[in-house]
Design a protein around this motif. Sequence first.
Motif, PDB file in Angstrom:
ATOM      1  N   PRO A   1     -25.775  14.677   2.983  1.00  0.00           N
ATOM      2  CA  PRO A   1     -27.084  15.280   3.265  1.00  0.00           C
ATOM      3  C   PRO A   1     -27.568  14.942   4.671  1.00  0.00           C
ATOM      4  O   PRO A   1     -27.400  13.825   5.151  1.00  0.00           O
ATOM      5  CB  PRO A   1     -27.995  14.660   2.207  1.00  0.00           C
ATOM      6  CG  PRO A   1     -27.329  13.384   1.812  1.00  0.00           C
ATOM      7  CD  PRO A   1     -25.855  13.623   1.952  1.00  0.00           C
ATOM      8  N   THR A   2     -28.160  15.913   5.314  1.00  0.00           N
ATOM      9  CA  THR A   2     -28.798  15.691   6.611  1.00  0.00           C
ATOM     10  C   THR A   2     -30.289  15.452   6.389  1.00  0.00           C
ATOM     11  O   THR A   2     -30.785  15.558   5.263  1.00  0.00           O
ATOM     12  CB  THR A   2     -28.590  16.900   7.526  1.00  0.00           C
ATOM     13  OG1 THR A   2     -29.115  18.075   6.873  1.00  0.00           O
ATOM     14  CG2 THR A   2     -27.109  17.111   7.798  1.00  0.00           C
ATOM     15  N   GLY A   3     -30.989  15.152   7.467  1.00  0.00           N
ATOM     16  CA  GLY A   3     -32.395  14.776   7.360  1.00  0.00           C
ATOM     17  C   GLY A   3     -33.274  15.786   6.668  1.00  0.00           C
ATOM     18  O   GLY A   3     -34.137  15.433   5.854  1.00  0.00           O
ATOM     19  N   ASP A   4     -33.059  17.084   6.931  1.00  0.00           N
ATOM     20  CA  ASP A   4     -33.919  18.097   6.346  1.00  0.00           C
ATOM     21  C   ASP A   4     -33.597  18.390   4.888  1.00  0.00           C
ATOM     22  O   ASP A   4     -34.259  19.207   4.248  1.00  0.00           O
ATOM     23  CB  ASP A   4     -33.857  19.395   7.161  1.00  0.00           C
ATOM     24  CG  ASP A   4     -32.444  19.989   7.194  1.00  0.00           C
ATOM     25  OD1 ASP A   4     -31.492  19.274   6.835  1.00  0.00           O
ATOM     26  OD2 ASP A   4     -32.324  21.160   7.582  1.00  0.00           O
ATOM     27  N   MET A   5     -32.585  17.724   4.345  1.00  0.00           N
ATOM     28  CA  MET A   5     -32.234  17.893   2.934  1.00  0.00           C
ATOM     29  C   MET A   5     -32.830  16.792   2.061  1.00  0.00           C
ATOM     30  O   MET A   5     -32.684  16.826   0.834  1.00  0.00           O
ATOM     31  CB  MET A   5     -30.716  17.895   2.760  1.00  0.00           C
ATOM     32  CG  MET A   5     -30.003  19.017   3.476  1.00  0.00           C
ATOM     33  SD  MET A   5     -28.213  18.858   3.279  1.00  0.00           S
ATOM     34  CE  MET A   5     -27.630  20.183   4.346  1.00  0.00           C
ATOM     35  N   SER A   6     -33.500  15.821   2.667  1.00  0.00           N
ATOM     36  CA  SER A   6     -34.027  14.669   1.932  1.00  0.00           C
ATOM     37  C   SER A   6     -35.551  14.687   1.899  1.00  0.00           C
ATOM     38  O   SER A   6     -36.201  15.101   2.859  1.00  0.00           O
ATOM     39  CB  SER A   6     -33.551  13.361   2.579  1.00  0.00           C
ATOM     40  OG  SER A   6     -32.152  13.293   2.601  1.00  0.00           O
ATOM     41  N   ILE A   7     -36.098  14.231   0.772  1.00  0.00           N
ATOM     42  CA  ILE A   7     -37.547  14.054   0.654  1.00  0.00           C
ATOM     43  C   ILE A   7     -37.890  12.637   1.081  1.00  0.00           C
ATOM     44  O   ILE A   7     -37.364  11.670   0.538  1.00  0.00           O
ATOM     45  CB  ILE A   7     -38.011  14.317  -0.787  1.00  0.00           C
ATOM     46  CG1 ILE A   7     -37.787  15.789  -1.155  1.00  0.00           C
ATOM     47  CG2 ILE A   7     -39.478  13.942  -0.966  1.00  0.00           C
ATOM     48  CD1 ILE A   7     -38.082  16.117  -2.598  1.00  0.00           C
TER      49      ILE A   7
END
Length: 219
Positions: free
Chosen positions: A33-39
């Motif tokens: 996962p990249t940054g924009d895929m994580s909450i």
Amino acid sequence: RTMKVMRSALAGLPILCPTWINACLSKGEIVAPTGDMSIRTLPRKQTDNDDECDDRFGVTKYAAAFQKGMQTNTVLSRVEVLLCGTFKGSMANDIKGLLQDAGATIISSVSAASRLLSAMSSSEDDDKTFVFLCDDSLLDRSCGISDSLYKQAKKVCDNFEDANIMAVHFSWLFDCISCATVMPATSYEPIAPRAKALWRLAAGAEADEEDQGKKSQFY
């Protein structure tokens, strides 16, 4: 902000967005996962511009603490909680699970709460915070705070100006988890009269200002 999401955050587990699933499907394999895929942040239930508590990156703060070697979550490790009222359905188990995951101590009975308040009334050395966590009860008879327990808590507040006692609506717990800190009581007024009186007594001047702010909205 579901129970599963909050418990995952408290455990330091990654919370991923649907975009991660789409990326995996697109690649035909599991992708990192990249940054924009994580909450990174859980929303607060109550917002008070004056409480100076930052709800940003609460999820990230937990993950970072576990990465640095924290074994169990300690955000509420100095907090002792009495569940007040009747939490319906699975709510009681959910609340207890969150409290345990956050490191809080659950006070097992009213008699245990009474003994703890008696000890607090004679000493201000204990740095733990006593929290009356209140449900949505409208009346004193169902709010779980007896008159004698209220008087004991009042005695502690009268004896010590900075008594570590709070009476709050249970939404306080959710925001403590979102912000990764022990939230002040001012924005979490309970409903039942006795619980509300204890909230005002323990929160002091800040609660009076909160009350005044609510009243002013109707003029």
